[in-house]
Design an enzyme around this catalytic site. Structure first.
Site, PDB file in Angstrom:
ATOM      1  N   TYR A 100      11.944 -64.126  24.395  1.00  0.00           N
ATOM      2  CA  TYR A 100      12.546 -64.535  23.108  1.00  0.00           C
ATOM      3  C   TYR A 100      12.507 -63.416  22.074  1.00  0.00           C
ATOM      4  CZ  TYR A 100       7.823 -66.549  21.823  1.00  0.00           C
ATOM      5  OH  TYR A 100       6.513 -66.782  21.572  1.00  0.00           O
ATOM      6  N   GLU A 101      13.224 -63.646  20.984  1.00  0.00           N
ATOM      7  CA  GLU A 101      13.414 -62.620  19.937  1.00  0.00           C
ATOM      8  C   GLU A 101      14.153 -61.396  20.474  1.00  0.00           C
ATOM      9  OE1 GLU A 101      13.398 -62.594  16.920  1.00  0.00           O
ATOM     10  OE2 GLU A 101      12.655 -64.644  16.913  1.00  0.00           O
ATOM     11  N   GLY A 102      15.070 -61.621  21.411  1.00  0.00           N
ATOM     12  CA  GLY A 102      15.753 -60.512  22.061  1.00  0.00           C
ATOM     13  C   GLY A 102      14.907 -60.076  23.238  1.00  0.00           C
TER      14      GLY A 102
END
Ligand SMILES: Cc1cc2nc3c(=O)[nH]c(=O)nc-3n(C[C@H](O)[C@H](O)[C@H](O)COP(=O)(O)OP(=O)(O)OC[C@H]3O[C@@H](n4cnc5c(N)ncnc54)[C@H](O)[C@@H]3O)c2cc1C
Length: 588
Positions: A438-440
């Site tokens: 997550y978060e890229g």
């Protein structure tokens, strides 16, 4: 069940020696961050983390959050724990004082984030998202929107979320479809968002969703995305809660880990459109969301450190009590604690050294965030921002990989008891895994590092940063320099190769090995710096002497064993590009 004790001595030491807190507290914005206050904050936070949050980690994992009759219920004890969190004033630790926050330096808030997430990563995600939402609103929202939402978020009475992802729009945010249609002073939001962390829950009275959506006449792609504040319960001009907004949690995901963190599928506007307010200006939403994302990316790096430390503490405690086999060359005939076996020590030292290096990198990065905002001159602020931009993808991706690696090794230390759920070691591994996604994803972090941070200025900031690393290394003794100097030179060569790469595909394929070698080399410099500072301070007390000896041990292992991995990763930078580009699709 395993205990968690925050490593306060280590945290305090890094704040002083790596993040530069004494120097930060001389800036007007942080004049209140005096040593006594810092000590009190760490002590209070440590109590909450170890006595309230940590005991809920395993039960929260087993129970998980559930959706029942349209209501999301968090596991037993979470609501009360959140109440204690709010009562302690922790929600607004890093928020500006003018909005009711404590205005603490980001480096100190980073230490708190580590404690919450090591104690209970599922719980820690909730304030992490609120903190990011607060910063995005502080920086970009109008006075009216701020007046409505900031104070309750800072107080923790409400929580914040980030709503980017849609089924067709994961990494590719340009394909977001959620719509926002203007209606007088507000907008009607319709669409579906997926994977929304803490998207619905029962721990606070309201939730402020920061939602990316498109207005009808917006340009295609990322330039046509706007950001909206969309509350779960609508808020009147006087701040009073009104009717339920037109949004709901449709379902919760069943996941590998972080079971207590509710990951929601959200439906907006089933009954005509959820009421939302524009943050900043139309079509600049992604730029604003990047304030939140960069905040969270550093936070996810901290999660990697946190889970690594928790896994290490658990593995060490196990290794001290598990009796098995005789010591190689030992005199006794009875079984010994497995901590006496050389290979178990190798595993534990590897876990410890990696965790400490990753911690040094994320605290150092957080120090740059403070200087970027409050540094004493425009030049100092600009330089710190440039370093922070360069380091953020490395801190996120490398530290989250360390979290996974260390949690995996923690299972190995336990043998079969690591693979069964009873000890908790397996949970750390399951929980840690998401941080690379997550978060890229970490692949996207590596692309960001290479294409935006390295190639855009043809390696200028990268080289300036390496000058800083070389200056640190130059002050160390000959043996340490002999390890660090060639490693820094190798990293520079790998960066130069990327700057000169003939095709973007080559650079893209080499980006992950580059990021890994970057993390290892910078981690080595900072850990060596820690050992040097600890040696300087070893006579301060008996504890300082012991700390210096242990730090010397982990720095040595990192320089003589882990740093070798950087060499392999650097060699892989050009090699990966060449090999990948030769593969046609049918060859897979
Ligand atoms: C537990 C959990 C919590 C989450 N919380 C939130 C949240 O609170 N808010 C929110 O908005 N989202 C959230 N997400 C979504 C998360 O950020 C995305 O899953 C992530 O960004 C990846 O998107 P994706 O899953 O669509 O994967 P995809 O984009 O489909 O990617 C699949 C693979 O392809 C690679 N890839 C894709 N595009 C490229 C490219 N251009 N170049 C190179 N490689 C590429 C990726 O690196 C990955 O390996 C959460 C996800 C999970 C699982």
């Amino acid at each position: 069940m395993s205990e968690y004790r925050p490593p306060i001595q280590e945290m305090r030491f890094l704040l002083d020696e790596i993040a530069g807190l004494p120097e930060l507290s001389r800036l007007p914005a942080f004049a209140h961050a005096e040593p006594e206050l810092v000590a009190a904050v760490l002590e209070q936070a440590s109590k909450l983390a170890s006595e309230v949050l940590a005991p809920l980690n395993q039960s929260g994992d087993r129970e998980g959050s559930v959706l029942e009759n349209g209501i999301v219920r968090t596991p037993k004890g979470f609501r009360e724990a959140y109440g204690q969190f709010v009562a302690g004033g922790w929600s607004g630790a890093a928020a500006d004082t003018e909005n009711g926050g404590q205005g603490l330096p980001r480096v100190l808030a980073t230490v708190l984030t580590e404690m919450w997430n090591a104690a209970n990563m599922s719980f820690g995600l909730c304030p992490l998202l609120s903190q990011g939402a607060i910063e995005a609103l502080e920086r970009h929202a109008s006075a009216e929107v701020k007046a409505k939402y900031l104070a309750p978020l800072v107080a923790g009475r409400w929580t914040g979320t980030m709503n980017l992802t849609e089924p067709q729009a994961g990494t590719d945010l340009g394909s977001i479809r959620t719509r926002a249609v203007r209606e007088g002073d507000h907008y009607r939001i319709t669409g579906q968002k997926i994977f929304i962390t803490w998207g619905d829950h029962d721990v606070a009275e309201n939730i402020v969703h920061l939602v990316l959506a498109r207005t009808p006449d917006a340009p295609a792609g990322v330039k046509g995305i706007s950001l909206f504040a969309v509350p779960k319960t609508r808020v009147g001009p006087d701040g009073a809660l009104g009717s339920r907004n037109d949004l709901r949690c449709v379902s919760l995901e069943h996941k590998l880990g972080i079971h207590a963190s509710p990951t929601a599928v959200m439906a907006y506007g089933d009954d005509g459109g959820a009421h939302g307010e524009l943050v900043g200006e139309e079509n600049r939403g992604l730029e604003y969301m990047f304030t939140m994302m960069n905040n969270e990316r550093l936070g996810v790096g901290v999660q990697g450190v946190a889970i690594a430390d928790r896994a290490y503490q658990q593995a060490l405690a196990f290794a001290k009590t598990r009796l098995q086999g005789r010591e190689l060359g030992g005199a006794g005939s009875g079984p010994v604690a497995i901590l006496r076996h050389a290979d178990v020590r190798r595993m534990l030292l590897g876990m410890k050294a990696r965790t400490e290096a990753a911690r040094a990198l994320v605290y150092y990065s957080a120090g740059q965030a403070d200087r970027a905002r409050h540094g004493e001159s425009e030049a100092a602020r600009r330089r710190a921002q440039a370093f922070l931009d360069l380091l953020t993808p490395v801190a996120k991706a490398w530290a989250s990989e360390i979290g996974i690696e260390v949690a995996s090794e923690g299972i190995q230390v336990h043998g079969g008891m690591g693979y069964v759920e009873e000890t908790g070691a397996a949970q750390y591994y399951r929980d840690a895994r998401i941080a690379a996604i997550y978060e890229g994803t970490n692949g996207i972090q590596a692309n960001d590092l290479v294409f935006r941070k390295l190639l855009r200025d043809r390696g200028q900031v990268f080289r300036e940063f390496l000058i800083e690393m070389r200056a640190l290394a130059a002050a160390m003794d000959r043996r340490v320099r002999a390890a660090l100097d060639p490693a820094i030179a190798g990293l520079e060569r790998a960066g130069d190769w990327l700057v000169r790469a003939r095709e973007p595909g080559e650079a893209a394929a080499g980006s992950v090995p580059f990021l890994r070698s970057f993390g290892i080399v910078v981690g080595a410099v900072l850990l060596a710096r820690c050992a040097q500072a600890a040696e300087r301070r070893q006579h301060e007390s008996e504890a300082a002497g012991k700390f210096a000896a242990a730090k010397a041990g982990s720095a040595r292992f990192f320089l003589e064993v882990v740093l070798l991995e950087a060499q392999a990763q650097m060699s892989a930078v050009p090699a990966a590009g060449a090999a990948v580009l030769e593969m046609t699709e049918e060859m897979f």
